[in-house]
Motif scaffolding. Structure first.
Motif, PDB file in Angstrom:
ATOM      1  N   ALA A 218     -13.982   0.239  -4.553  1.00  0.00           N
ATOM      2  CA  ALA A 218     -13.054  -0.774  -5.048  1.00  0.00           C
ATOM      3  C   ALA A 218     -12.043  -0.174  -6.015  1.00  0.00           C
ATOM      4  CB  ALA A 218     -13.820  -1.901  -5.729  1.00  0.00           C
ATOM      5  N   LEU A 219     -10.877  -0.833  -6.092  1.00  0.00           N
ATOM      6  CA  LEU A 219      -9.798  -0.456  -7.006  1.00  0.00           C
ATOM      7  C   LEU A 219      -9.262   0.947  -6.730  1.00  0.00           C
ATOM      8  CD1 LEU A 219     -11.223  -1.933 -10.332  1.00  0.00           C
ATOM      9  CD2 LEU A 219      -9.656  -3.000  -8.704  1.00  0.00           C
ATOM     10  N   PHE A 220      -9.373   1.362  -5.484  1.00  0.00           N
ATOM     11  CA  PHE A 220      -8.770   2.628  -5.061  1.00  0.00           C
ATOM     12  C   PHE A 220      -7.260   2.445  -4.993  1.00  0.00           C
ATOM     13  CE2 PHE A 220      -7.256   5.408  -1.595  1.00  0.00           C
ATOM     14  CZ  PHE A 220      -7.684   6.639  -2.070  1.00  0.00           C
ATOM     15  N   ARG A 221      -6.521   3.527  -5.213  1.00  0.00           N
ATOM     16  CA  ARG A 221      -5.066   3.476  -5.107  1.00  0.00           C
ATOM     17  C   ARG A 221      -4.596   4.607  -4.187  1.00  0.00           C
ATOM     18  NH1 ARG A 221      -5.815  -0.793  -6.711  1.00  0.00           N
ATOM     19  NH2 ARG A 221      -4.985  -1.888  -8.537  1.00  0.00           N
TER      20      ARG A 221
ATOM     21  N   VAL B 123       0.821  -1.214   0.000  1.00  0.00           N
ATOM     22  CA  VAL B 123       0.000   0.000   0.000  1.00  0.00           C
ATOM     23  C   VAL B 123       0.853   1.261   0.000  1.00  0.00           C
ATOM     24  CG1 VAL B 123      -1.811   1.275   1.228  1.00  0.00           C
ATOM     25  CG2 VAL B 123      -1.806  -1.233   1.260  1.00  0.00           C
ATOM     26  N   LEU B 124       1.911   1.252   0.804  1.00  0.00           N
ATOM     27  CA  LEU B 124       2.723   2.444   1.008  1.00  0.00           C
ATOM     28  C   LEU B 124       4.161   2.227   0.578  1.00  0.00           C
ATOM     29  CD1 LEU B 124       1.532   3.241   4.658  1.00  0.00           C
ATOM     30  CD2 LEU B 124       0.538   4.113   2.519  1.00  0.00           C
ATOM     31  N   ASP B 125       4.817   3.315   0.233  1.00  0.00           N
ATOM     32  CA  ASP B 125       6.252   3.291   0.011  1.00  0.00           C
ATOM     33  C   ASP B 125       6.948   3.502   1.354  1.00  0.00           C
ATOM     34  OD1 ASP B 125       6.120   2.966  -2.793  1.00  0.00           O
ATOM     35  OD2 ASP B 125       5.744   5.113  -3.048  1.00  0.00           O
TER      36      ASP B 125
ATOM     37  N   LEU C 166      -1.625   8.594   7.234  1.00  0.00           N
ATOM     38  CA  LEU C 166      -1.828  10.013   7.513  1.00  0.00           C
ATOM     39  C   LEU C 166      -0.843  10.859   6.719  1.00  0.00           C
ATOM     40  CD1 LEU C 166      -3.371  12.065   9.418  1.00  0.00           C
ATOM     41  CD2 LEU C 166      -1.355  11.871  10.913  1.00  0.00           C
ATOM     42  N   TYR C 167      -1.330  11.960   6.170  1.00  0.00           N
ATOM     43  CA  TYR C 167      -0.512  12.830   5.314  1.00  0.00           C
ATOM     44  C   TYR C 167      -0.639  14.281   5.756  1.00  0.00           C
ATOM     45  CZ  TYR C 167      -0.717   8.649   2.485  1.00  0.00           C
ATOM     46  OH  TYR C 167      -0.635   7.348   2.067  1.00  0.00           O
ATOM     47  N   LYS C 168       0.486  14.978   5.719  1.00  0.00           N
ATOM     48  CA  LYS C 168       0.498  16.415   6.012  1.00  0.00           C
ATOM     49  C   LYS C 168       0.215  17.178   4.731  1.00  0.00           C
ATOM     50  CE  LYS C 168       1.543  20.177   8.459  1.00  0.00           C
ATOM     51  NZ  LYS C 168       1.011  21.175   7.499  1.00  0.00           N
ATOM     52  N   GLN C 169      -0.792  18.028   4.767  1.00  0.00           N
ATOM     53  CA  GLN C 169      -1.123  18.836   3.603  1.00  0.00           C
ATOM     54  C   GLN C 169      -0.291  20.108   3.569  1.00  0.00           C
ATOM     55  OE1 GLN C 169      -5.842  17.554   3.973  1.00  0.00           O
ATOM     56  NE2 GLN C 169      -5.350  19.647   3.404  1.00  0.00           N
ATOM     57  N   ASN C 170       0.057  20.567   2.387  1.00  0.00           N
ATOM     58  CA  ASN C 170       0.755  21.852   2.265  1.00  0.00           C
ATOM     59  C   ASN C 170      -0.189  22.953   1.806  1.00  0.00           C
ATOM     60  OD1 ASN C 170       0.418  21.331  -0.469  1.00  0.00           O
ATOM     61  ND2 ASN C 170       2.523  20.627  -0.753  1.00  0.00           N
TER      62      ASN C 170
ATOM     63  N   ALA D  15      -0.582  11.151  -4.901  1.00  0.00           N
ATOM     64  CA  ALA D  15       0.189  11.804  -5.961  1.00  0.00           C
ATOM     65  C   ALA D  15      -0.647  12.874  -6.652  1.00  0.00           C
ATOM     66  CB  ALA D  15       0.673  10.773  -6.979  1.00  0.00           C
ATOM     67  N   ALA D  16      -1.913  12.563  -6.927  1.00  0.00           N
ATOM     68  CA  ALA D  16      -2.789  13.503  -7.619  1.00  0.00           C
ATOM     69  C   ALA D  16      -3.040  14.759  -6.794  1.00  0.00           C
ATOM     70  CB  ALA D  16      -4.113  12.830  -7.953  1.00  0.00           C
ATOM     71  N   ASN D  17      -2.968  14.621  -5.469  1.00  0.00           N
ATOM     72  CA  ASN D  17      -3.240  15.760  -4.589  1.00  0.00           C
ATOM     73  C   ASN D  17      -1.994  16.297  -3.895  1.00  0.00           C
ATOM     74  OD1 ASN D  17      -6.364  16.058  -4.524  1.00  0.00           O
ATOM     75  ND2 ASN D  17      -6.002  13.868  -4.395  1.00  0.00           N
ATOM     76  N   GLU D  18      -0.825  15.887  -4.394  1.00  0.00           N
ATOM     77  CA  GLU D  18       0.465  16.415  -3.941  1.00  0.00           C
ATOM     78  C   GLU D  18       0.646  16.284  -2.429  1.00  0.00           C
ATOM     79  OE1 GLU D  18       0.479  20.430  -5.381  1.00  0.00           O
ATOM     80  OE2 GLU D  18       0.765  19.826  -7.469  1.00  0.00           O
TER      81      GLU D  18
END
Length: 202
Positions: free
Chosen positions: A172-175, A47-49, A155-159, A181-184
């Motif tokens: 289903a088939l969410f990535r 799921v994650l890098d 969890l992600y920090k937004q800029n 990536a699409a939302n930086e």
């Protein structure tokens, strides 16, 4: 400058670099420890890098605190959990976060052809007021049909404030990688997962 002064300066420099090296080693060890269970559970790379945690994410289903690999029944996780973001306050005009919960094991761990199932998507979460986040996809509890499924909270920090976010048409088939990536959003700053399996009918 006398010989004694030069010697004292040298000792201070050596001491500084020794302390710095020790602190760096401790930080690396802490990072390795916090990621070890994610790697062991194959959350990384399924799921994650690989990432360096810079915050803590506390997830609670009632009195049950989620820790990596914990087995939680679908009925115990049927309702959305409470969560808390523990992160250092930074000098940033934006102190907002995104939370993603996904199941990479659908329909079964041996044949995850519907990877990932999106279970929760919340953006623009204020660190100190997590209940005020913007829910894009409402919470859905675990419903594993076959085998043991992993439910991954990242969890992600937004800029910036996220506006006009493209909401997935289905679960289903969410990535996770594709959405971030699409939302930086970059790499996660914290992650945790639990396991769940189908409950036996009484």
């Amino acid at each position: 400058m006398g010989i004694s002064s030069k010697s004292e300066s040298h000792r201070q420099i050596v001491l500084f670099f020794t302390v710095f090296a020790l602190a760096s080693c401790l930080a690396v060890e802490a990072t390795s420890s916090s990621n070890r269970q994610l790697v062991k559970g194959r959350v990384i790379p399924d799921v994650l890098d690989l990432f360096v945690p810079t915050a803590k994410l506390k997830i609670n289903y009632g009195r049950t605190r989620v820790v990596n690999g914990l087995l939680i029944s679908p009925s115990a996780a049927a309702k959305a959990p409470s969560f808390e973001i523990l992160a250092r306050s930074r000098r940033s005009p934006v102190d907002l976060y995104t939370l993603i919960v996904a199941d990479p094991d659908a329909p079964s761990p041996d044949n995850p052809i519907r990877r990932e199932i999106l279970h929760w998507l919340v953006v623009n979460i204020p660190r100190k007021r997590p209940l005020e986040g913007e829910v894009l996809v409402p919470y859905a509890g675990p419903a594993p049909p076959l085998g043991i499924h992993r439910y991954v909270f990242s969890l992600y920090k937004q800029n910036k404030v996220l506006k006009g976010v493209k909401v997935p048409e289905g679960r289903a088939l969410f990535r996770t990688r594709g959405f971030t990536a699409a939302n930086e959003l970059g790499l996660p700053i914290a992650a945790v997962y639990f396991n769940s399996t189908k409950e036996m009918s009484s």
